[in-house]
Design an enzyme around this catalytic site. Structure first.
Site, PDB file in Angstrom:
ATOM      1  N   ASN A 142       0.844  -1.185  -0.308  1.00 20.28           N
ATOM      2  CA  ASN A 142       0.138  -0.559   0.076  1.00 20.28           C
ATOM      3  C   ASN A 142       0.926   1.413   0.373  1.00 20.28           C
ATOM      4  OD1 ASN A 142      -1.186   2.556   1.093  1.00 20.28           O
ATOM      5  ND2 ASN A 142      -2.875   1.339   1.551  1.00 20.28           N
ATOM      6  N   GLU A 197      -4.077   2.204  -2.963  1.00 17.59           N
ATOM      7  CA  GLU A 197      -4.257   3.185  -2.601  1.00 17.59           C
ATOM      8  C   GLU A 197      -2.826   3.613  -3.519  1.00 17.59           C
ATOM      9  OE1 GLU A 197      -5.291   5.250   0.803  1.00 17.59           O
ATOM     10  OE2 GLU A 197      -4.639   4.023   2.492  1.00 17.59           O
ATOM     11  N   ASP A 239      -3.843  -4.966   1.431  1.00  9.63           N
ATOM     12  CA  ASP A 239      -4.329  -4.423   2.438  1.00  9.63           C
ATOM     13  C   ASP A 239      -5.642  -4.903   3.279  1.00  9.63           C
ATOM     14  OD1 ASP A 239      -5.038  -2.561   4.943  1.00  9.63           O
ATOM     15  OD2 ASP A 239      -4.345  -0.853   3.449  1.00  9.63           O
ATOM     16  N   ASN A 245      -7.071  -4.425   5.816  1.00 12.84           N
ATOM     17  CA  ASN A 245      -7.438  -3.709   7.602  1.00 12.84           C
ATOM     18  C   ASN A 245      -7.985  -4.398   8.080  1.00 12.84           C
ATOM     19  OD1 ASN A 245      -6.816  -0.795   6.670  1.00 12.84           O
ATOM     20  ND2 ASN A 245      -8.189  -0.984   5.079  1.00 12.84           N
ATOM     21  N   ASP A 301      -1.571  -6.074   6.482  1.00 12.18           N
ATOM     22  CA  ASP A 301      -1.069  -6.306   4.669  1.00 12.18           C
ATOM     23  C   ASP A 301      -0.939  -7.620   4.658  1.00 12.18           C
ATOM     24  OD1 ASP A 301      -0.792  -3.458   3.226  1.00 12.18           O
ATOM     25  OD2 ASP A 301       0.348  -3.056   5.302  1.00 12.18           O
ATOM     26  N   ASP A 325       2.927   4.539   4.854  1.00 11.03           N
ATOM     27  CA  ASP A 325       2.579   4.672   6.061  1.00 11.03           C
ATOM     28  C   ASP A 325       2.508   2.813   5.932  1.00 11.03           C
ATOM     29  OD1 ASP A 325       0.456   4.649   4.911  1.00 11.03           O
ATOM     30  OD2 ASP A 325      -0.301   5.070   6.927  1.00 11.03           O
ATOM     31  N   HIS A 326       2.467   2.538   4.627  1.00 10.80           N
ATOM     32  CA  HIS A 326       2.388   1.017   5.108  1.00 10.80           C
ATOM     33  C   HIS A 326       3.870   0.327   4.604  1.00 10.80           C
ATOM     34  CE1 HIS A 326      -1.778  -0.148   5.132  1.00 10.80           C
ATOM     35  NE2 HIS A 326      -1.964   1.216   5.502  1.00 10.80           N
TER      36      HIS A 326
END
Length: 260
Positions: A7, A34, A147, A149, A218, A250-251
């Site tokens: 991501n 994303e 991802d 989540n 992930d 951030d991933h």
DNA sequence: ATGGTCGTTTGACGA
């Protein structure tokens, strides 16, 4: 064969990093989430010049998923492969790459358990399971990565107590993951690592990365035949580091290396 | 200490 999920939290903001990462690690298949791009704005030429065919499914400002492959892209689908009405968001793309049916998924965040978006997340995961069943057989080579989540269990979050009652750890989400496993998918990272504290995402705020406060959300969910070929499954947490003028996502990328 | 940062964008909103 290396298959990676990452991501990137805006491909525009991350293009330089993605190109350098491709040069250094030479994955065969890179699934992105994303991208936050429309299909028109996707830099297909930049990747083509590095030897990758691409499939992008995006809407612009939010979401957006892609598959980059240097082992071919066959039977591409942007969105779900079912014949139900299109999803409101661009969150999944399918392609067959080097004989492996691959999905790049950006599962809805959910926001909070009392939010409509959480119900959308659960419905989305049900639709993913149905779409998978419609296209694939558990005996096929399949990788449904991205991802999610969802943190599969309490080893996958830095503070389970603090996160109780929040999205990413609720029973209903974890039950959806279990349903995928009952169909025949395996959380291949977990087959190779038992420890807690192995994360793929860390909040930008509050120095979470340096405090080791993250989540493993992930995931590479693979069929048994793929999992049996796995030589190595790692998070490239180095990619979460970097200076303010070349900031990381951030991933971090999660890498699967197969013996083929 | 109950916030904290990014990326979309130029005002909030989403994660």
């Amino acid at each position: 064969m290396r298959i990676v999920t990452w991501n990137v939290n805006s491909l525009n903001a991350r293009l330089g990093r993605v190109e350098r990462w491709l040069e250094a690690f030479e994955p065969d298949v890179l699934c992105l989430q994303e991208t936050k791009l429309s299909d028109d704005a996707f830099p297909a030429m930049a990747f083509q010049s590095m030897g990758y065919e691409t499939l992008h499914h995006g809407e612009g400002r939010w979401n957006g998923v892609a598959i980059l492959s240097r082992v071919g892209i066959e039977d591409p689908i942007g969105g779900f492969g079912d014949d139900v009405e299109p999803d409101t968001d661009a969150r999944i793309a399918w392609a067959t790459c080097g004989g492996v049916r691959v999905a790049s998924c950006y599962v809805p965040n959910g926001r909070s358990l009392d939010d409509d978006h959480y119900q959308y997340k659960l419905r989305w995961l049900d639709r993913l399971a149905a779409d998978l069943d419609g296209q694939c057989d558990p005996g096929d080579d399949v990788v449904v990565c991205g991802d999610y989540n969802i943190a599969p269990d309490d080893r996958d979050v830095w503070n389970p107590t603090k996160l109780e009652g929040q999205t990413h750890v609720s029973q209903a989400e974890r039950d959806r993951l279990t349903a995928l496993e009952q169909w025949g998918l395996v959380d291949v990272f977990r087959e190779h690592h038992d420890d807690d504290g192995l994360y793929s995402w860390w909040d930008y705020r509050g120095g979470a990365f340096h405090k080791k406060q993250g989540m493993r959300i992930d995931l590479l969910m693979t069929t048994r035949s793929v999992a049996d070929e796995a030589r190595l499954v790692v998070v490239d947490r180095n990619e979460r580091k970097g200076p303010k003028d070349d900031p990381p996502s951030d991933h971090a990328p999660v890498v699967l290396e197969l013996a083929r």
